[in-house]
Design an enzyme around this catalytic site. Structure first.
Site, PDB file in Angstrom:
ATOM      1  N   ASP A  65      45.906  34.608  43.676  1.00 33.86           N
ATOM      2  CA  ASP A  65      46.114  33.726  42.761  1.00 33.86           C
ATOM      3  C   ASP A  65      47.059  33.602  41.983  1.00 33.86           C
ATOM      4  OD1 ASP A  65      43.938  32.715  40.331  1.00 33.86           O
ATOM      5  OD2 ASP A  65      45.500  33.367  39.516  1.00 33.86           O
ATOM      6  N   TYR A  92      52.795  29.215  36.496  1.00 34.44           N
ATOM      7  CA  TYR A  92      53.883  30.964  37.072  1.00 34.44           C
ATOM      8  C   TYR A  92      54.592  31.012  37.410  1.00 34.44           C
ATOM      9  CZ  TYR A  92      48.271  32.112  37.035  1.00 34.44           C
ATOM     10  OH  TYR A  92      47.600  32.551  36.677  1.00 34.44           O
ATOM     11  N   LYS A 149      46.208  26.389  40.249  1.00 32.90           N
ATOM     12  CA  LYS A 149      46.021  26.141  39.208  1.00 32.90           C
ATOM     13  C   LYS A 149      46.955  24.537  38.821  1.00 32.90           C
ATOM     14  CE  LYS A 149      44.333  30.061  37.960  1.00 32.90           C
ATOM     15  NZ  LYS A 149      45.337  30.863  38.638  1.00 32.90           N
ATOM     16  N   HIS A 157      43.176  24.397  35.024  1.00 38.66           N
ATOM     17  CA  HIS A 157      43.911  25.155  34.329  1.00 38.66           C
ATOM     18  C   HIS A 157      43.565  25.959  33.100  1.00 38.66           C
ATOM     19  CE1 HIS A 157      47.788  28.647  34.516  1.00 38.66           C
ATOM     20  NE2 HIS A 157      46.702  28.967  34.229  1.00 38.66           N
TER      21      HIS A 157
END
Length: 321
Positions: free
Chosen positions: A53, A58, A87, A120
């Site tokens: 994931d 990120y 996402k 997200h």
């Protein structure tokens, strides 16, 4: 450790997905070294993880792409044996930006498609990254998540992602999506642990053919904004008691709790020994009484509130009915 022990779940479109995955949020920040992060992903693949994931937010998709493509080139895995989730961030909600954002993710990952792509958060923010008002609150875009959803559907039709879903949506927002969707969301990814069991959300999703993905299943005790008075799930005496009963670690109990509830779970770890520990949960079953006991710990304690977005019209955590 072979990956063939992995339990799979089936999405409402027929796609199979591993019920246990590896989370990567803050992973590069914690180890503060890109090469270490790449090594941690490689170790996870060697252990048997096939569901990873990630997210554009990120800022580690390039490193992740190198790790998984190195493993493909080594012959350890094939692309179709991996299940990659990414996402769409809040500043890319405008329909014209969605496909571009996904293509940027694919470019970073060095892949031609992802297996699952999520919105997200339900609220859109300014296309100027991290723009805030004088009170430090994020500037909203006013773009509806319904517009964003239709753009995600187009990404499925173009083969850029196999499945689409949402993250951090409440029940009302899911109902809105279901009313206009020509492609139903397969999942809602939400914070989920014994202090926030999400039973009402789980019941709604199951009645509509949507699966839950639980993030922060261990309570994310190392989150930077944790308050000293916050009770850590990893220190809960009841969870410890159950772990002692099965001669398992607390983390293993918390992960197994979600799996037996039918919740896809994505614990995060960059440490190879903890990755092995988190993966080693297939040789025992919790009793119904133990699951009920863990669910009784629910406090509706939400640790991921996104406070700088609370003023936005599509902020999800006020009315979850």
């Amino acid at each position: 450790m072979a990956s063939n022990v992995m339990k799979m779940v089936k999405f409402n479109n027929g796609q199979l997905y591993p019920i246990l995955g590896l989370g990567t949020w803050t992973a590069t920040a914690i180890i503060d070294d890109s090469q270490q992060f790449i090594s941690s992903i490689k170790s996870a693949i060697d252990i048997g993880y096939r569901h990873i994931d990630c997210a554009a937010y990120y800022h580690n998709e390039k490193q992740l792409g190198k790790a998984i493509n190195d493993k493909i080139l080594e012959g350890v895995i094939k692309r179709d044996e991996l299940f990659i989730t990414s996402k769409l961030w809040n500043d890319k909600h405008r329909s014209e930006l969605v496909e571009e954002a996904l293509k940027n993710t694919l470019n970073d990952l060095c892949l031609s498609y992802v297996d699952l792509y999520l919105i997200h958060w339900p609220f859109g923010t300014s296309e100027e990254p991290n723009a805030t008002d004088s009170e430090g609150r994020l500037l909203g875009s006013g773009i509806s998540y319904l517009e964003t959803w239709k753009a995600l559907e187009s990404c499925v039709q173009k083969g850029l992602t196999k499945s689409i879903g949402v993250s951090n949506f409440n029940i009302k927002q899911l109902k809105d999506i279901l009313e206009i969707a020509s492609i139903k969301p397969v999942v809602n990814q939400v914070e989920c642990h014994p202090y926030l069991t999400q039973n009402k959300m789980k019941e709604f999703c199951e009645s509509n053919g949507i699966l839950l993905i639980g993030y922060a299943p261990l309570g994310s005790a190392k989150r930077s904004w944790a308050e000293p008075e916050d009770i850590a799930i990893l220190d809960d005496p009841i969870v410890k008691q159950i772990a002692d009963k099965y001669k398992k670690t607390i983390a293993q109990i918390l992960i197994k709790f979600q799996i037996q509830r039918g919740v896809i779970v994505i614990p995060k770890s960059s440490n190879s020994e903890r990755q092995k520990e988190n993966f080693d949960i297939w040789d025992f079953e919790l009793t119904t009484q133990d699951i009920d006991l863990l669910e009784s710990l629910n406090k509706n304690a939400r640790y991921f509130e996104f406070n700088s977005a609370k003023h936005l019209k599509d902020y999800p955590f006020f009315d979850e009915a």
